[in-house]
Design an enzyme around this catalytic site. Structure first.
Site, PDB file in Angstrom:
ATOM      1  N   ASP A   1      -3.268 -17.576  -4.381  1.00 20.06           N
ATOM      2  CA  ASP A   1      -4.054 -17.834  -5.592  1.00 20.06           C
ATOM      3  C   ASP A   1      -4.911 -19.095  -5.415  1.00 20.06           C
ATOM      4  O   ASP A   1      -6.103 -19.100  -5.718  1.00 20.06           O
ATOM      5  CB  ASP A   1      -3.166 -17.913  -6.841  1.00 20.06           C
ATOM      6  CG  ASP A   1      -1.846 -18.633  -6.596  1.00 20.06           C
ATOM      7  OD1 ASP A   1      -1.566 -18.966  -5.430  1.00 20.06           O
ATOM      8  OD2 ASP A   1      -1.112 -18.877  -7.559  1.00 20.06           O
TER       9      ASP A   1
ATOM     10  N   ASP B   1      -6.976  -7.857   2.183  1.00 22.96           N
ATOM     11  CA  ASP B   1      -7.977  -6.890   1.721  1.00 22.96           C
ATOM     12  C   ASP B   1      -8.871  -7.535   0.667  1.00 22.96           C
ATOM     13  O   ASP B   1     -10.111  -7.510   0.750  1.00 22.96           O
ATOM     14  CB  ASP B   1      -7.222  -5.685   1.130  1.00 22.96           C
ATOM     15  CG  ASP B   1      -8.135  -4.506   0.848  1.00 22.96           C
ATOM     16  OD1 ASP B   1      -9.298  -4.548   1.250  1.00 22.96           O
ATOM     17  OD2 ASP B   1      -7.665  -3.545   0.207  1.00 22.96           O
TER      18      ASP B   1
ATOM     19  N   TYR C   1       0.839  -1.188   0.000  1.00 22.63           N
ATOM     20  CA  TYR C   1       0.000   0.000   0.000  1.00 22.63           C
ATOM     21  C   TYR C   1       0.876   1.240   0.000  1.00 22.63           C
ATOM     22  O   TYR C   1       1.630   1.463   0.946  1.00 22.63           O
ATOM     23  CB  TYR C   1      -0.972  -0.011   1.199  1.00 22.63           C
ATOM     24  CG  TYR C   1      -2.139  -0.906   0.905  1.00 22.63           C
ATOM     25  CD1 TYR C   1      -2.034  -2.269   1.084  1.00 22.63           C
ATOM     26  CD2 TYR C   1      -3.306  -0.386   0.365  1.00 22.63           C
ATOM     27  CE1 TYR C   1      -3.076  -3.117   0.742  1.00 22.63           C
ATOM     28  CE2 TYR C   1      -4.348  -1.218   0.020  1.00 22.63           C
ATOM     29  CZ  TYR C   1      -4.230  -2.575   0.212  1.00 22.63           C
ATOM     30  OH  TYR C   1      -5.253  -3.402  -0.141  1.00 22.63           O
TER      31      TYR C   1
ATOM     32  N   LYS D   1       2.252 -15.909  -0.424  1.00 23.25           N
ATOM     33  CA  LYS D   1       2.762 -16.210  -1.763  1.00 23.25           C
ATOM     34  C   LYS D   1       4.281 -16.395  -1.634  1.00 23.25           C
ATOM     35  O   LYS D   1       5.079 -15.759  -2.335  1.00 23.25           O
ATOM     36  CB  LYS D   1       2.393 -15.045  -2.703  1.00 23.25           C
ATOM     37  CG  LYS D   1       2.656 -15.299  -4.161  1.00 23.25           C
ATOM     38  CD  LYS D   1       1.635 -16.211  -4.806  1.00 23.25           C
ATOM     39  CE  LYS D   1       1.998 -16.465  -6.255  1.00 23.25           C
ATOM     40  NZ  LYS D   1       1.223 -17.554  -6.861  1.00 23.25           N
TER      41      LYS D   1
ATOM     42  N   ASP E   1     -12.978  -9.098   1.179  1.00 19.77           N
ATOM     43  CA  ASP E   1     -14.139  -8.666   0.389  1.00 19.77           C
ATOM     44  C   ASP E   1     -14.820  -9.877  -0.239  1.00 19.77           C
ATOM     45  O   ASP E   1     -16.045  -9.965  -0.284  1.00 19.77           O
ATOM     46  CB  ASP E   1     -13.710  -7.700  -0.728  1.00 19.77           C
ATOM     47  CG  ASP E   1     -13.758  -6.251  -0.260  1.00 19.77           C
ATOM     48  OD1 ASP E   1     -13.634  -6.028   0.959  1.00 19.77           O
ATOM     49  OD2 ASP E   1     -13.913  -5.346  -1.103  1.00 19.77           O
TER      50      ASP E   1
END
Ligand code: NAD
Length: 353
Positions: A216, A240, A130, A183, A244
């Protein structure tokens, strides 16, 4: 308990009004002595005071026991030099709210898209991918040439450790299962460190079952079989996106509560934005902010040792579930009520129990 309420922009004032009604009902039933203190942020504050966040608000929030921040029009606020501060970022950073806790669960009578589940995403909130979180000064995105951009992602041992322990503590209070999402096969250093630290932290919690899944592959797992998850810990951007998805899988993004927590302070915030397309129409779903404030009450109860706040939080969640089951909700979740009436229905259930 003194709570600072900052209604924010767009649908913010409507959903905070509905939420305040639920809090007043909870306060009465559980004798919480909640004192709600409202101040302007966002466009209302910019218009009145020339800044989206007055500097003195920070001390007001620090002196209180909790903060409710309604959604703000963050996309509009681009120029800090002219008072356009992102309120969410300001409080998250100033109060060091490093854990973003985002539960997602289905409700009887209103099943999610994939059967029943009940999980929580614990997302690192202060660094990662971010641009606004990683630098003391400046921005984490660099324009090298007009055609080349470098975006920086910061991962630190301290932030990994504290988010790992926050997730482990939560898992121990639930079904004692932690899933680490990462990851590390590609981001070998950053996510490698995150994974190692999460695994090491989990060893300190007896009986805690731990697994890890590549981010993934996680998208497939959570869509295929969400009920296998309990607490999921992830770095900032992965968490994040994942949270959602899990909120939407539970039936609607509007059903997702969200609490930003640090060691001393906590901020309840809806999972969604200011929804300018439906602002002022009395159609917005207030449940996300209501559930977020329930998380705030539970946090305060745990911190202060006053059990009645945790009982009130559970009662609010149960009242939301009952109102949803009875269809007393806004249209986005299959009901016919407006924002204020949907909040009043939850308050009514809470008082009637
Ligand atoms: P949004 O979340 O505001 O809206 C996305 C869609 O979901 C819209 O169609 C909206 O009508 C709907 N929606 C959102 N909340 C709803 C609710 N409670 N009930 C029913 N429907 C709801 O996202 P956006 O339109 O991309 O962003 C609008 C503004 O909000 C932007 O300025 C953005 O930067 C800001 N934002 C703020 C926060 C925050 O304050 N935490 C978070 C996300 C976006």
């Amino acid at each position: 308990m003194q709570i600072v309420v900052l209604p924010g922009d767009g649908i913010g004032p409507e959903i905070t009004t509905a939420t305040s009604g639920v809090l007043r009902a909870a306060s009465e039933r559980f004798q919480l002595d909640l004192r709600l203190e409202e101040h302007a942020v966002g466009h209302a504050s910019l218009k009145q005071f020339g800044t989206t966040v007055r500097p003195e608000l920070l001390d007001i929030v620090r002196a209180a026991d909790g903060l409710i921040l309604g959604p703000t029009a963050t996309f509009d606020f681009k120029d800090e030099a002219h008072g356009e501060i992102n309120p969410s970022r300001h409080f998250r950073k100033s109060l060091d709210l490093y854990a973003n806790v985002r539960p997602a669960r289905t409700y009887a009578g209103r099943p999610g898209r994939l059967g029943e589940f009940d999980l929580v995403v614990v997302r690192e909130n202060t660094e990662g991918f971010y641009a606004d979180r990683n630098m003391e000064q400046g921005n984490g995105e660099i324009l090298v040439t007009p055609d080349v951009v470098i975006s920086l992602r910061r991962i630190t041992r301290l932030c990994c450790e504290r988010i790992a322990h926050a997730a482990c503590r939560l898992a121990m209070k639930r079904r004692k299962h932690l899933t680490i999402v990462h990851k590390a096969n590609v981001l070998k250093l950053g996510d490698g460190m995150f994974l190692d630290i999460c695994r090491a932290a989990a060893k300190g919690y007896p009986g805690l079952e731990v697994d890890d899944i590549l981010v993934d592959a996680m998208m497939a797992h959570v869509v295929r079989n969400p009920d296998r998850f309990d607490v999921i810990v992830a770095t900032n951007m992965f968490g994040d996106i994942l949270s959602d998805l899990t909120a939407e899988l539970s039936g609607s993004l509007g059903l997702g509560g969200s609490l930003n927590v640090g060691d001393r302070y906590a901020m309840a915030q809806a999972a969604h934005g200011s929804a300018p397309d439906i602002a002022g129409q009395d159609v917005a779903n207030p449940i996300s902010l209501i559930l977020s404030t329930a998380l705030l009450l539970a946090w305060h109860g745990e911190k202060s040792g006053a059990v009645r706040y945790e009982e009130a939080a559970r009662a609010i969640e149960a009242a939301v579930a009952k109102a949803l089951r009875e269809g007393r909700a806004t249209r986005d979740v299959g009901g016919k009520l407006g924002t204020i009436a949907a909040g009043a229905a939850i308050a009514e259930v809470l008082q009637a129990e």
